[in-house]
Design an enzyme around this catalytic site. Structure first.
Site, PDB file in Angstrom:
ATOM      1  N   GLU A   1      -9.415 -11.534  -1.213  1.00 14.89           N
ATOM      2  CA  GLU A   1      -9.137 -11.234  -2.620  1.00 14.89           C
ATOM      3  C   GLU A   1      -8.275 -12.325  -3.266  1.00 14.89           C
ATOM      4  O   GLU A   1      -8.490 -12.690  -4.420  1.00 14.89           O
ATOM      5  CB  GLU A   1      -8.478  -9.853  -2.738  1.00 14.89           C
TER       6      GLU A   1
ATOM      7  N   ASN B   1      -5.840   4.645 -11.733  1.00 14.61           N
ATOM      8  CA  ASN B   1      -4.695   4.816 -10.829  1.00 14.61           C
ATOM      9  C   ASN B   1      -3.772   3.589 -10.794  1.00 14.61           C
ATOM     10  O   ASN B   1      -3.156   3.290  -9.774  1.00 14.61           O
ATOM     11  CB  ASN B   1      -5.167   5.227  -9.431  1.00 14.61           C
TER      12      ASN B   1
ATOM     13  N   ARG C   1       0.840  -1.209   0.000  1.00  7.31           N
ATOM     14  CA  ARG C   1       0.000   0.000   0.000  1.00  7.31           C
ATOM     15  C   ARG C   1       0.872   1.254   0.000  1.00  7.31           C
ATOM     16  O   ARG C   1       0.555   2.239  -0.649  1.00  7.31           O
ATOM     17  CB  ARG C   1      -0.927   0.011   1.231  1.00  7.31           C
TER      18      ARG C   1
ATOM     19  N   HIS D   1      -4.085  -1.839  -7.968  1.00  4.33           N
ATOM     20  CA  HIS D   1      -4.860  -2.112  -6.754  1.00  4.33           C
ATOM     21  C   HIS D   1      -3.980  -2.847  -5.760  1.00  4.33           C
ATOM     22  O   HIS D   1      -3.153  -3.677  -6.147  1.00  4.33           O
ATOM     23  CB  HIS D   1      -6.064  -3.009  -7.085  1.00  4.33           C
TER      24      HIS D   1
HETATM   25  P1  IDP Z   1      -7.771   2.345  -3.163  1.00  6.79           P
HETATM   26  O1  IDP Z   1      -7.628   1.652  -4.503  1.00  6.79           O
HETATM   27  O2  IDP Z   1      -6.703   3.388  -2.954  1.00  6.79           O
HETATM   28  O3  IDP Z   1      -7.899   1.375  -2.010  1.00  6.79           O
HETATM   29  P2  IDP Z   1     -10.628   2.814  -2.846  1.00  6.79           P
HETATM   30  O4  IDP Z   1     -11.204   3.961  -2.094  1.00  6.79           O
HETATM   31  O5  IDP Z   1     -10.741   1.465  -2.249  1.00  6.79           O
HETATM   32  O6  IDP Z   1      -9.125   3.196  -3.227  1.00  6.79           O
HETATM   33  O7  IDP Z   1     -11.361   2.807  -4.274  1.00  6.79           O
HETATM   34  C1  IDP Z   1     -11.235   1.707  -5.137  1.00  6.79           C
HETATM   35  C2  IDP Z   1     -10.975   2.219  -6.532  1.00  6.79           C
HETATM   36  O8  IDP Z   1     -12.118   2.949  -6.995  1.00  6.79           O
HETATM   37  C3  IDP Z   1      -9.828   3.255  -6.651  1.00  6.79           C
HETATM   38  O9  IDP Z   1      -8.546   2.649  -6.721  1.00  6.79           O
HETATM   39  C4  IDP Z   1     -10.199   3.993  -7.911  1.00  6.79           C
HETATM   40  O10 IDP Z   1      -9.855   3.249  -9.076  1.00  6.79           O
HETATM   41  C5  IDP Z   1     -11.724   4.053  -7.790  1.00  6.79           C
HETATM   42  N1  IDP Z   1     -12.166   5.303  -7.123  1.00  6.79           N
HETATM   43  C6  IDP Z   1     -12.075   5.589  -5.808  1.00  6.79           C
HETATM   44  N2  IDP Z   1     -12.570   6.816  -5.543  1.00  6.79           N
HETATM   45  C7  IDP Z   1     -12.983   7.309  -6.734  1.00  6.79           C
HETATM   46  C8  IDP Z   1     -13.599   8.547  -7.134  1.00  6.79           C
HETATM   47  O11 IDP Z   1     -13.860   9.443  -6.314  1.00  6.79           O
HETATM   48  N3  IDP Z   1     -13.865   8.684  -8.458  1.00  6.79           N
HETATM   49  C9  IDP Z   1     -13.605   7.734  -9.374  1.00  6.79           C
HETATM   50  N4  IDP Z   1     -13.041   6.549  -9.044  1.00  6.79           N
HETATM   51  C10 IDP Z   1     -12.731   6.336  -7.741  1.00  6.79           C
HETATM   52 MG    MG Z   2      -9.446   0.014  -1.560  1.00  7.75          MG
END
Ligand code: IDP
Ligand code: MG
Length: 154
Positions: free
Chosen positions: A126, A112, A85, A115
């Site tokens: 997972e 991004n 992370r 994951h």
């Molecule tokens: P993480 O991947 O950093 O754990 P999470 O909050 O678990 O982030 O969200 C899962 C995935 O959903 C993110 O990696 C991103 O691809 C997408 N995501 C999260 N927040 C947003 C947003 O506000 N807009 C669009 N996509 C989002």
């Molecule tokens: Mg997440």
């Protein structure tokens, strides 16, 4: 030792960044114990991201992760969940620290690149969702004798 789950998202694969992203984990001293390309189904995407089902970005997230193949990986090392992370960085590439994968390669809060499981419990869930036991290998690397002191391994 801990095993965590990461996957390189469609943007990382399509942008030709598989090598550069995997290198981050490898050079850190983590071990890959499972790896495969997956064309994610709607069903797998929904199960993987179940915690976000009510979020406004959920439909877009499902569309994104099913749009093109991803590279699913099981990554092993001491505290692998938290270490991965940290390497991955904050969710939005615009805010992620330089030196992290998202900070160095991305500008998006959605696309991004990678994951990573957010807890040991998520990692276990997972890994079971994405890999069969037969797809995970036992890995013993002689380089680990130089990367780790016995005290690092608990
Ligand atoms: P993480 O991947 O950093 O754990 P999470 O909050 O678990 O982030 O969200 C899962 C995935 O959903 C993110 O990696 C991103 O691809 C997408 N995501 C999260 N927040 C947003 C947003 O506000 N807009 C669009 N996509 C989002
Ligand atoms: Mg997440």
């Amino acid at each position: 030792m801990q095993t965590t789950f990461i996957f390189l998202k469609p943007d990382a694969v399509q942008r030709g960044l598989i090598g550069q992203v995997l290198e981050r984990f490898e050079r850190k001293g983590l071990s890959f114990v499972g790896m495969k390309l997956v064309q994610v189904s709607e069903d797998l995407a929904k199960q993987h991201y179940a915690e976000h089902a009510e979020k406004p970005f959920f439909p877009g997230l499902l569309k994104f992760v099913t749009s093109s193949p991803v590279l699913a990986c099981a990554v092993q090392g001491p505290n692998a969940v938290a270490v991965c992370r940290t390497l991955i960085g904050a969710t939005n590439g615009q805010k992620a620290d330089p030196g992290t994968i998202r900070g160095d390669f991305g500008m998006s809060g959605a696309n991004n690149l990678v994951h990573g499981s957010d807890s040991p419990e998520s990692a276990e869930r997972e890994l079971k969702l994405w890999f069969t036991e037969a797809e995970l290998v036992a890995m013993s690397k002689s380089a680990n004798d130089w990367i780790y002191d016995p005290s690092d391994l608990g």
